[in-house]
Scaffold this motif. Sequence first.
Motif, PDB file in Angstrom:
ATOM      1  N   VAL A   1       1.712   9.408   1.912  1.00  0.00           N
ATOM      2  CA  VAL A   1       0.461   9.668   2.089  1.00  0.00           C
ATOM      3  C   VAL A   1      -0.121  11.092   2.076  1.00  0.00           C
ATOM      4  CG1 VAL A   1      -1.247   9.559   4.422  1.00  0.00           C
ATOM      5  CG2 VAL A   1       0.411   8.045   3.887  1.00  0.00           C
ATOM      6  N   VAL A   2      -0.820  11.481   1.219  1.00  0.00           N
ATOM      7  CA  VAL A   2      -0.984  12.978   0.805  1.00  0.00           C
ATOM      8  C   VAL A   2      -1.797  13.361   1.910  1.00  0.00           C
ATOM      9  CG1 VAL A   2      -2.222  14.511  -0.880  1.00  0.00           C
ATOM     10  CG2 VAL A   2      -1.242  12.425  -1.590  1.00  0.00           C
ATOM     11  N   MET A   3      -2.874  12.896   2.403  1.00  0.00           N
ATOM     12  CA  MET A   3      -3.594  13.105   3.345  1.00  0.00           C
ATOM     13  C   MET A   3      -4.315  12.014   4.369  1.00  0.00           C
ATOM     14  SD  MET A   3      -7.097  14.883   1.776  1.00  0.00           S
ATOM     15  CE  MET A   3      -6.911  15.136  -0.052  1.00  0.00           C
ATOM     16  N   THR A   4      -4.343  12.552   5.644  1.00  0.00           N
ATOM     17  CA  THR A   4      -4.941  11.177   6.461  1.00  0.00           C
ATOM     18  C   THR A   4      -6.467  11.510   6.175  1.00  0.00           C
ATOM     19  OG1 THR A   4      -5.367  12.496   8.379  1.00  0.00           O
ATOM     20  CG2 THR A   4      -3.152  11.458   7.957  1.00  0.00           C
ATOM     21  N   TYR A   5      -7.181  10.401   6.752  1.00  0.00           N
ATOM     22  CA  TYR A   5      -8.440  10.458   6.731  1.00  0.00           C
ATOM     23  C   TYR A   5      -9.264  11.678   7.502  1.00  0.00           C
ATOM     24  CZ  TYR A   5      -7.741   5.406   5.450  1.00  0.00           C
ATOM     25  OH  TYR A   5      -7.340   4.228   4.880  1.00  0.00           O
TER      26      TYR A   5
ATOM     27  N   PHE B   1      -6.278  -2.580   0.466  1.00  0.00           N
ATOM     28  CA  PHE B   1      -5.922  -3.675  -0.229  1.00  0.00           C
ATOM     29  C   PHE B   1      -5.044  -3.432  -1.485  1.00  0.00           C
ATOM     30  CE2 PHE B   1     -10.307  -3.860   1.605  1.00  0.00           C
ATOM     31  CZ  PHE B   1      -9.859  -5.037   2.489  1.00  0.00           C
ATOM     32  N   THR B   2      -4.302  -2.318  -1.430  1.00  0.00           N
ATOM     33  CA  THR B   2      -3.057  -1.946  -2.287  1.00  0.00           C
ATOM     34  C   THR B   2      -1.835  -2.086  -1.455  1.00  0.00           C
ATOM     35  OG1 THR B   2      -3.446   0.156  -2.201  1.00  0.00           O
ATOM     36  CG2 THR B   2      -4.461  -0.962  -4.298  1.00  0.00           C
ATOM     37  N   GLY B   3      -1.892  -1.907  -0.294  1.00  0.00           N
ATOM     38  CA  GLY B   3      -0.487  -1.989   0.558  1.00  0.00           C
ATOM     39  C   GLY B   3       0.178  -3.126   0.603  1.00  0.00           C
ATOM     40  N   GLY B   4      -0.630  -4.160   0.476  1.00  0.00           N
ATOM     41  CA  GLY B   4      -0.160  -5.433   0.757  1.00  0.00           C
ATOM     42  C   GLY B   4       0.588  -5.657   1.976  1.00  0.00           C
ATOM     43  N   GLU B   5       0.140  -5.262   2.966  1.00  0.00           N
ATOM     44  CA  GLU B   5       0.751  -5.616   4.212  1.00  0.00           C
ATOM     45  C   GLU B   5      -0.236  -6.669   4.874  1.00  0.00           C
ATOM     46  OE1 GLU B   5       1.440  -2.154   6.420  1.00  0.00           O
ATOM     47  OE2 GLU B   5       1.945  -0.970   4.336  1.00  0.00           O
ATOM     48  N   GLY B   6      -1.210  -7.366   4.513  1.00  0.00           N
ATOM     49  CA  GLY B   6      -2.055  -8.310   4.994  1.00  0.00           C
ATOM     50  C   GLY B   6      -3.027  -7.774   5.726  1.00  0.00           C
ATOM     51  N   MET B   7      -3.421  -8.872   6.653  1.00  0.00           N
ATOM     52  CA  MET B   7      -4.746  -8.145   7.702  1.00  0.00           C
ATOM     53  C   MET B   7      -4.110  -7.355   8.652  1.00  0.00           C
ATOM     54  SD  MET B   7      -7.281  -9.264   6.606  1.00  0.00           S
ATOM     55  CE  MET B   7      -8.380  -8.598   8.009  1.00  0.00           C
ATOM     56  N   GLY B   8      -2.895  -7.015   8.988  1.00  0.00           N
ATOM     57  CA  GLY B   8      -2.256  -6.207   9.983  1.00  0.00           C
ATOM     58  C   GLY B   8      -2.608  -4.903   9.473  1.00  0.00           C
ATOM     59  N   GLY B   9      -2.174  -4.746   8.216  1.00  0.00           N
ATOM     60  CA  GLY B   9      -2.225  -3.386   7.485  1.00  0.00           C
ATOM     61  C   GLY B   9      -3.653  -2.782   7.499  1.00  0.00           C
ATOM     62  N   VAL B  10      -4.695  -3.619   7.077  1.00  0.00           N
ATOM     63  CA  VAL B  10      -6.067  -3.276   7.038  1.00  0.00           C
ATOM     64  C   VAL B  10      -6.506  -2.981   8.332  1.00  0.00           C
ATOM     65  CG1 VAL B  10      -8.188  -4.153   6.648  1.00  0.00           C
ATOM     66  CG2 VAL B  10      -6.402  -5.153   5.273  1.00  0.00           C
ATOM     67  N   TRP B  11      -6.117  -3.651   9.355  1.00  0.00           N
ATOM     68  CA  TRP B  11      -6.385  -3.289  10.693  1.00  0.00           C
ATOM     69  C   TRP B  11      -5.757  -1.928  10.976  1.00  0.00           C
ATOM     70  CZ3 TRP B  11      -9.970  -4.272  13.988  1.00  0.00           C
ATOM     71  CH2 TRP B  11      -9.761  -3.833  15.370  1.00  0.00           C
ATOM     72  N   ASP B  12      -4.575  -1.790  10.594  1.00  0.00           N
ATOM     73  CA  ASP B  12      -3.936  -0.462  11.147  1.00  0.00           C
ATOM     74  C   ASP B  12      -4.829   0.743  10.389  1.00  0.00           C
ATOM     75  OD1 ASP B  12      -2.046  -1.426  12.564  1.00  0.00           O
ATOM     76  OD2 ASP B  12      -0.631  -1.455  11.199  1.00  0.00           O
TER      77      ASP B  12
ATOM     78  N   ALA C   1      -6.192  10.925  -4.051  1.00  0.00           N
ATOM     79  CA  ALA C   1      -4.981  10.759  -2.952  1.00  0.00           C
ATOM     80  C   ALA C   1      -4.836   9.036  -2.932  1.00  0.00           C
ATOM     81  CB  ALA C   1      -5.654  10.939  -1.681  1.00  0.00           C
ATOM     82  N   THR C   2      -5.968   8.405  -3.013  1.00  0.00           N
ATOM     83  CA  THR C   2      -5.773   6.910  -3.023  1.00  0.00           C
ATOM     84  C   THR C   2      -4.595   6.511  -4.002  1.00  0.00           C
ATOM     85  OG1 THR C   2      -7.707   6.648  -2.292  1.00  0.00           O
ATOM     86  CG2 THR C   2      -6.797   4.564  -3.014  1.00  0.00           C
ATOM     87  N   ALA C   3      -4.817   7.091  -5.430  1.00  0.00           N
ATOM     88  CA  ALA C   3      -3.945   6.517  -6.549  1.00  0.00           C
ATOM     89  C   ALA C   3      -2.421   7.094  -6.346  1.00  0.00           C
ATOM     90  CB  ALA C   3      -4.442   7.325  -7.969  1.00  0.00           C
ATOM     91  N   VAL C   4      -2.281   8.234  -5.667  1.00  0.00           N
ATOM     92  CA  VAL C   4      -0.960   8.725  -5.447  1.00  0.00           C
ATOM     93  C   VAL C   4      -0.201   7.843  -4.421  1.00  0.00           C
ATOM     94  CG1 VAL C   4       0.459  10.761  -4.270  1.00  0.00           C
ATOM     95  CG2 VAL C   4      -1.482  11.105  -6.123  1.00  0.00           C
ATOM     96  N   ARG C   5      -1.180   7.664  -3.352  1.00  0.00           N
ATOM     97  CA  ARG C   5      -0.612   6.770  -2.121  1.00  0.00           C
ATOM     98  C   ARG C   5       0.048   5.475  -2.587  1.00  0.00           C
ATOM     99  NH1 ARG C   5      -3.247   5.326   3.423  1.00  0.00           N
ATOM    100  NH2 ARG C   5      -1.591   4.040   4.562  1.00  0.00           N
ATOM    101  N   SER C   6      -0.939   4.624  -3.588  1.00  0.00           N
ATOM    102  CA  SER C   6      -0.589   3.523  -3.876  1.00  0.00           C
ATOM    103  C   SER C   6       0.522   3.523  -4.902  1.00  0.00           C
ATOM    104  CB  SER C   6      -1.780   2.766  -4.418  1.00  0.00           C
ATOM    105  OG  SER C   6      -2.228   3.293  -5.712  1.00  0.00           O
TER     106      SER C   6
END
Lengths: 291, 304
Positions: free
Chosen positions: A75-79, A153-164, A65-70
């Motif tokens: 988003v294949v499935m949410t948490y 850490f593959t999203g590339g949206e910085g800290m904001g992305g990590v927080w979301d 799922a992670t690979a597909v998303r990156s």
Amino acid sequence: MPEPTGVIHDIGYQRYTGPRLGRRAVFGALYLHGLRTAFGLGRSAKAKIFPWLVLGIVTLVAAAATAVRSQIGEVVMTYAQFADNMSWLVIFFVAVVAPELVSRDLRSGVLPLYFSRPLPRSDYPLAKLLALATALWLLLGGPQLLMFLGAAFTGGEGMGGVWDELLDLLPGLLYAGLWAVVFASVGLLVASLTGKRAFAAGGIVAVFLMTTPIVGVLSIMPSRAVNELAFLASPSTLVGGVGGWALGDLLGPQAPVPIGGFGPVYAVAAVLLVAGCVALLLLRYRKVAAR
Amino acid sequence: MTLIATESLTKTYGGGVTALADLTVAVEPGIIGLVGANGAGKSTLIKILLGLLAPTSGRVRVLGLDPTADSARVRARVGYMPEHDALPPDLSAAELVTHLGQISGLPRTVARERASEALRHVGLYEERYRPVGGYSTGMKQRVKLAQALVHDPDLLLLDEPTNGLDPAGRDAMLALVHRIGTEFGISVLVCSHLLGEVERICDTLVAIDGGRLLRADHISAMTSATDVLAVEVSEGTEELAARLAALDLPVRRDGRLLLVELADDATYDLILGAVAELDLPLHRLDQRRHRVAELFATREPSHA
């Protein structure tokens, strides 16, 4: 089998004058032992096969799922959905591990060795229950953490992305906790009724799967209220109902089980189910301990 | 200090089965043999001593504590070896005894050390790392004893420790129990339905039957009863009995034997003199100790 010849070298017996730990430490030791047993640690290679197979599959799914998303960005499935999608594997994990935790002890007759020690008789089932719930939570939560690390850490949206992502992950972990507690208490109660592991495993699968047809029948009855309450009849749909009510669209745009406005009923039912199972489990061990 | 004391202890199970009836007994530290037939109430008594069962009525003290009210403190100081199989087959003896040591409250590293010590004391060495499932009955009994010993208890409760063992295994187990009671300084209560076994190693014997106390006494008090001489002659047993009775010697008949109480060495001379005078063929003349079994046997109505 070579019989020991009974030669005893006299090195002398040492009395023990050091500390003796209290109830908390003893509970902790039993809990850790149970958690290790759940994953077959300190056991034969045979006992490790199934837990690690299931663990391998869920990790693989999370990795995929992670690979597909990156790669594709979809988003294949949410948490939270992850736990729902893995429900079959969770059932089989419980069916293998719960008998390993309690049925084996019933069968081998080791319980008198526990209950002749300063261990309150309710501590034994509670430590086992906590161990099984933790194992299930790790089973569902671990892969979610993997997905989070991948996404954050593959999203590339910085800290904001990590927080979301983190805000998405935490409800997912809580939801996994709900799965863990409900399935552990039901599974352990069923397993504690018999010393035969095969029977216990069959009983657990039966309780979780045989209740699904009931849900099916109730959900096509010609009454909307009955349809919406139908999902109370099976542990997995019950958990899904609570999740849909509490987490909303984190379980997807459409709720997995349409429960209408009965969300609080589902939450209360889940609490009652767990409380009832724990009470019966304690009652069961009250009887077993006196034997 | 009194090790175990019970006062009018009664246990009735639901359904009206009386396991213990008005049992009053007090024993001092040492090796205590608890003998009785199967179903005499031995296991029930042990469970009450451990606080696993509550007595229906009466009082009980173990190591000066009440096991019903203070069960955790009693169990911390008591080691229990159950009668039946109690070992999970896929754990090694070392792991199992370590784990159970922790459950008794030992810190992990201490538990590991004491587990290997306990296993060494019962005579298990390299095999302790193998799964218990492959052990012989004798080895399993030793593991059960080791787990009772791991937390250094003040009292061991052993329920039929020689169960299922061959004669050599029985001797080894009894020797081990004796050693624990004497050298280790741990009091031991050994349950058995075989009087002949426990009387070899005990200081004190408690006999129960049908939940009632038959007798409880120091073993020396039971065996120090006057010794007897057994006399056997090939013929003329009646004449000899009459002659000995005339000499004021208390004589009992036991089949072909005459049993004469041994007062002092002069008794030998009197008997030999009587045999010589009557010119009877003497078959044997030997000294017998009262066996504890006889003391109990004479109390049974079937022998009256």
